[in-house]
Design an enzyme around this catalytic site. Structure first.
Site, PDB file in Angstrom:
ATOM      1  N   LYS A   9     -10.495 -32.591 -13.392  1.00 17.09           N
ATOM      2  CA  LYS A   9     -11.139 -33.930 -13.042  1.00 17.09           C
ATOM      3  C   LYS A   9      -9.971 -34.932 -13.640  1.00 17.09           C
ATOM      4  O   LYS A   9      -9.260 -34.706 -14.559  1.00 17.09           O
ATOM      5  CB  LYS A   9     -12.253 -34.131 -13.382  1.00 17.09           C
ATOM      6  CG  LYS A   9     -13.432 -33.113 -12.531  1.00 17.09           C
ATOM      7  CD  LYS A   9     -14.943 -33.651 -13.073  1.00 17.09           C
ATOM      8  CE  LYS A   9     -15.731 -32.543 -12.438  1.00 17.09           C
ATOM      9  NZ  LYS A   9     -17.219 -32.695 -12.798  1.00 17.09           N
ATOM     10  N   TYR A  49     -18.781 -33.555  -2.612  1.00 16.65           N
ATOM     11  CA  TYR A  49     -19.683 -33.678  -3.391  1.00 16.65           C
ATOM     12  C   TYR A  49     -21.104 -33.910  -2.648  1.00 16.65           C
ATOM     13  O   TYR A  49     -21.940 -34.525  -2.878  1.00 16.65           O
ATOM     14  CB  TYR A  49     -20.050 -34.665  -4.526  1.00 16.65           C
ATOM     15  CG  TYR A  49     -19.172 -34.098  -5.587  1.00 16.65           C
ATOM     16  CD1 TYR A  49     -19.579 -33.066  -6.297  1.00 16.65           C
ATOM     17  CD2 TYR A  49     -18.210 -34.967  -6.150  1.00 16.65           C
ATOM     18  CE1 TYR A  49     -19.007 -32.600  -7.517  1.00 16.65           C
ATOM     19  CE2 TYR A  49     -17.473 -34.244  -7.432  1.00 16.65           C
ATOM     20  CZ  TYR A  49     -17.928 -33.106  -8.189  1.00 16.65           C
ATOM     21  OH  TYR A  49     -17.153 -32.896  -9.104  1.00 16.65           O
ATOM     22  N   ASN A 112     -16.753 -34.577 -17.760  1.00 14.58           N
ATOM     23  CA  ASN A 112     -16.763 -33.171 -18.132  1.00 14.58           C
ATOM     24  C   ASN A 112     -15.515 -32.494 -17.791  1.00 14.58           C
ATOM     25  O   ASN A 112     -15.649 -31.283 -17.680  1.00 14.58           O
ATOM     26  CB  ASN A 112     -18.079 -32.435 -17.691  1.00 14.58           C
ATOM     27  CG  ASN A 112     -18.377 -32.505 -16.306  1.00 14.58           C
ATOM     28  OD1 ASN A 112     -17.341 -32.877 -15.556  1.00 14.58           O
ATOM     29  ND2 ASN A 112     -19.351 -31.902 -15.831  1.00 14.58           N
ATOM     30  N   HIS A 115     -14.303 -28.753 -12.844  1.00 14.38           N
ATOM     31  CA  HIS A 115     -14.969 -28.542 -11.587  1.00 14.38           C
ATOM     32  C   HIS A 115     -14.699 -26.969 -11.425  1.00 14.38           C
ATOM     33  O   HIS A 115     -13.718 -26.652 -11.522  1.00 14.38           O
ATOM     34  CB  HIS A 115     -14.921 -29.462 -10.421  1.00 14.38           C
ATOM     35  CG  HIS A 115     -15.522 -28.691  -9.314  1.00 14.38           C
ATOM     36  ND1 HIS A 115     -16.808 -28.666  -8.954  1.00 14.38           N
ATOM     37  CD2 HIS A 115     -15.133 -27.874  -8.095  1.00 14.38           C
ATOM     38  CE1 HIS A 115     -17.054 -27.785  -7.819  1.00 14.38           C
ATOM     39  NE2 HIS A 115     -16.240 -27.489  -7.515  1.00 14.38           N
ATOM     40  N   GLU A 126     -14.943 -25.222  -0.245  1.00  5.37           N
ATOM     41  CA  GLU A 126     -14.084 -25.928  -1.135  1.00  5.37           C
ATOM     42  C   GLU A 126     -12.464 -25.673  -0.937  1.00  5.37           C
ATOM     43  O   GLU A 126     -11.680 -26.700  -0.987  1.00  5.37           O
ATOM     44  CB  GLU A 126     -14.674 -26.009  -2.424  1.00  5.37           C
ATOM     45  CG  GLU A 126     -15.861 -26.616  -2.588  1.00  5.37           C
ATOM     46  CD  GLU A 126     -16.365 -26.261  -4.166  1.00  5.37           C
ATOM     47  OE1 GLU A 126     -15.758 -25.979  -4.913  1.00  5.37           O
ATOM     48  OE2 GLU A 126     -17.746 -26.856  -4.407  1.00  5.37           O
TER      49      GLU A 126
HETATM   50  P1  RTP Z   1     -19.206 -29.364 -10.881  1.00  3.65           P
HETATM   51  O1  RTP Z   1     -19.437 -29.327  -9.354  1.00  3.65           O
HETATM   52  O2  RTP Z   1     -18.396 -30.845 -10.955  1.00  3.65           O
HETATM   53  O3  RTP Z   1     -18.362 -28.090 -11.206  1.00  3.65           O
HETATM   54  O4  RTP Z   1     -20.415 -29.571 -11.758  1.00  3.65           O
HETATM   55  P2  RTP Z   1     -21.762 -28.646 -11.501  1.00  3.65           P
HETATM   56  O5  RTP Z   1     -21.631 -27.878 -10.451  1.00  3.65           O
HETATM   57  O6  RTP Z   1     -21.615 -27.987 -12.895  1.00  3.65           O
HETATM   58  O7  RTP Z   1     -22.810 -29.859 -11.463  1.00  3.65           O
HETATM   59  P3  RTP Z   1     -23.272 -30.634 -10.402  1.00  3.65           P
HETATM   60  O8  RTP Z   1     -24.857 -30.786 -10.693  1.00  3.65           O
HETATM   61  O9  RTP Z   1     -22.861 -29.964  -9.183  1.00  3.65           O
HETATM   62  O10 RTP Z   1     -22.826 -31.964 -10.534  1.00  3.65           O
HETATM   63  C1  RTP Z   1     -21.542 -32.392 -10.189  1.00  3.65           C
HETATM   64  C2  RTP Z   1     -20.921 -33.441 -11.255  1.00  3.65           C
HETATM   65  O11 RTP Z   1     -21.605 -34.620 -11.148  1.00  3.65           O
HETATM   66  C3  RTP Z   1     -21.744 -35.069 -12.500  1.00  3.65           C
HETATM   67  N1  RTP Z   1     -23.041 -35.326 -13.153  1.00  3.65           N
HETATM   68  N2  RTP Z   1     -23.414 -36.274 -13.693  1.00  3.65           N
HETATM   69  N3  RTP Z   1     -24.994 -38.255 -15.019  1.00  3.65           N
HETATM   70  C4  RTP Z   1     -25.524 -37.050 -14.733  1.00  3.65           C
HETATM   71  O12 RTP Z   1     -26.778 -37.007 -14.967  1.00  3.65           O
HETATM   72  C5  RTP Z   1     -24.615 -36.346 -14.066  1.00  3.65           C
HETATM   73  N4  RTP Z   1     -25.127 -35.063 -13.386  1.00  3.65           N
HETATM   74  C6  RTP Z   1     -23.983 -34.430 -12.957  1.00  3.65           C
HETATM   75  C7  RTP Z   1     -20.888 -34.232 -13.472  1.00  3.65           C
HETATM   76  O13 RTP Z   1     -19.546 -34.709 -13.473  1.00  3.65           O
HETATM   77  C8  RTP Z   1     -20.773 -33.030 -12.493  1.00  3.65           C
HETATM   78  O14 RTP Z   1     -19.968 -32.002 -12.934  1.00  3.65           O
END
Ligand code: RTP
Length: 148
Positions: A9, A49, A112, A115, A126
């Site tokens: 990212k 997303y 973070n 991804h 994707e």
């Molecule tokens: P990613 O898709 O980026 O690998 O992350 P992930 O599956 O582990 O988590 P996901 O729930 O799909 O969330 C995507 C990205 O959104 C941001 N996020 N911010 N502020 C918050 O509470 C929050 N929760 C999620 C993070 O950048 C996360 O990687």
């Protein structure tokens, strides 16, 4: 062979962590199939997303993801989707174990670093979204470099 989509990212690119992340996947034994640095559009990120469109953090997430270039990669190998997620760590870096990428380099869920696809089906979706011209297959043969 199973494939996954891994993205560094904008914060990961700005902090110079691209090589570190590539190194970890190479060392683990995974095969790099495609790699591109790009400046994604808002529309592209909203498609990537789309499952999170209703979340309160969605606008902030898109703004963060638009803050600089990203590096998208396709990696292949045994159980690369599941193991790739383990190597990244938990979504919230504070819950990530040391030794994982987020556990070693991040403290903020909104920054973070990386991804990784969460399932084989989403990985293929994707990969098609980020590499629409396709990803050619090849097989590594380290014997040609005299390593085995
Ligand atoms: P990613 O898709 O980026 O690998 O992350 P992930 O599956 O582990 O988590 P996901 O729930 O799909 O969330 C995507 C990205 O959104 C941001 N996020 N911010 N502020 C918050 O509470 C929050 N929760 C999620 C993070 O950048 C996360 O990687």
């Amino acid at each position: 062979m199973e494939r996954t989509y891994i993205m560094v990212k904008p914060d990961g690119v700005q902090r110079g962590l691209v090589g570190e992340i590539i190194k970890r996947f190479e060392q683990r034994g995974y095969q790099l199939m495609a790699l591109e640095l790009l400046h994604p559009t808002k529309e592209h990120l909203e498609e990537h997303y789309k499952d999170l469109a209703g979340k309160p953090f969605f606008p902030g997430l898109i703004e963060y993801m638009l803050s600089g270039p990203v590096v998208g990669m396709v990696w292949a190998g045994k159980e690369v989707v599941k193991i790739g997620r383990k190597m990244l760590g938990e979504t919230n870096p504070l819950a990530s174990l040391p030794g994982s990428i987020r556990g070693d380099f991040a403290i903020d869920v909104g920054r973070n670093i990386c991804h990784g696809s969460d399932a084989v089906e989403s990985a293929e979706r994707e990969i098609a979204l980020w590499f629409p011209r396709g990803v050619p297959e090849y097989k590594r043969d380290i014997s040609v470099h005299g390593l085995i």
